[in-house]
Design an enzyme around this catalytic site. Structure first.
Site, mmCIF file in Angstrom:
data_model
loop_
_atom_site.group_PDB
_atom_site.id
_atom_site.type_symbol
_atom_site.label_atom_id
_atom_site.label_comp_id
_atom_site.label_asym_id
_atom_site.label_seq_id
_atom_site.Cartn_x
_atom_site.Cartn_y
_atom_site.Cartn_z
ATOM 1 C CB CYS A 31 -0.894 -0.013 1.239
ATOM 2 S SG CYS A 31 -2.010 1.389 1.370
ATOM 3 C CG HIS A 75 -5.743 -2.415 -1.146
ATOM 4 N ND1 HIS A 75 -4.784 -3.032 -0.380
ATOM 5 C CD2 HIS A 75 -5.434 -1.087 -1.124
ATOM 6 C CE1 HIS A 75 -3.935 -2.119 0.082
ATOM 7 N NE2 HIS A 75 -4.313 -0.927 -0.356
ATOM 8 C CD GLU A 76 -6.488 1.409 -3.789
ATOM 9 O OE1 GLU A 76 -6.648 2.363 -2.998
ATOM 10 O OE2 GLU A 76 -5.387 0.860 -3.956
ATOM 11 C CG HIS A 108 -7.364 2.872 1.227
ATOM 12 N ND1 HIS A 108 -6.568 3.162 2.316
ATOM 13 C CD2 HIS A 108 -6.595 2.129 0.388
ATOM 14 C CE1 HIS A 108 -5.371 2.629 2.145
ATOM 15 N NE2 HIS A 108 -5.363 1.992 0.973
#
Length: 170
Positions: free
Chosen positions: A91, A133-134, A137
Site C-alpha cells: 500500500c 483494497h481501495e 480505504h
C-alpha cells in the site's frame, strides 16, 4: 495536473470514512487526474482519495504493465463477490510493508466513471483484489487491519522509526 501528498500510516486521516460524490464536475475530474498522476509517480496500481486527504468516494486503478488502462470508480458499490484468494498486498500509505490478505476472487461493482456515467464492472484476480483494497480505504480500513494486533504493532513501530529517519534526513 499535480502530484498529491500521500498520507502514511499511522496518520488518523486514513481512518476517515469518505463521503459520496454529489456531482461529477470539473473539480472532481481534476481530482481524478491528480490522483492518477500521484499513483503513477508513486508506482502504485491503485489509489483511493482518502489516501491523499480527500474524503470523497473516488478510486483510480491501473493494473496494466503499460500503465494505459485507467479505471475510475466514483461512488463504487460492491454488488457481488465470490471465491477466495489472496496475495501479499502492499500500500502506498504503508511503505515497505507487505502482507497476505484474504479477498474475494471475483467481484462485481457499480460506479460512476470520470464523466459521471453509471457502469458495472466484473473483475477477477489482481483487479478484483485491487478494487477491494481501495474500497476498504473509503471506509477507513487498511490492509493491516486484517493482521493480528502484534503484527500491526510491529508495522506501526517500523513506520514510526522510518518517519523519524526521514525527518532527520531533510
Amino acid at each position: 495536473m499535480a502530484v498529491l501528498q500521500v498520507l502514511h500510516f499511522p496518520d488518523e486521516r486514513l481512518r476517515i470514512t469518505a463521503q459520496p460524490v454529489k456531482e461529477v464536475n470539473a473539480d472532481i475530474q481534476r481530482i481524478v487526474d491528480d490522483m492518477f498522476d500521484t499513483m503513477y509517480e508513486e508506482e502504485g496500481i491503485g489509489l483511493a482519495a482518502t489516501q491523499v486527504d480527500i474524503h470523497q468516494r473516488i478510486i483510480v486503478i491501473d493494473v496494466s504493465e503499460e500503465r494505459d488502462q485507467r479505471l475510475v470508480l466514483i461512488n463504487p458499490e460492491l454488488i457481488e463477490k465470490s471465491g477466495d484468494t489472496g496475495i501479499e498486498e502492499g500500500c502506498l500509505s504503508i511503505p515497505e510493508t507487505r502482507a497476505l490478505v484474504p479477498r474475494a476472487e471475483h467481484v462485481k461493482v457499480r460506479a460512476l466513471d470520470r464523466e459521471g456515467k453509471t457502469f458495472e464492472l466484473e473483475a477477477s484476480e489482481l483487479l478484483a483484489i485491487c478494487i477491494q483494497h481501495e474500497m476498504d480505504h473509503l471506509v477507513g480500513k487498511l490492509f493491516i487491519d486484517y493482521l493480528s494486533p502484534l503484527k500491526r504493532q510491529r508495522i506501526r513501530q517500523k513506520l514510526e522509526k522510518l518517519a523519524k529517519q526521514n525527518s532527520r534526513a531533510r
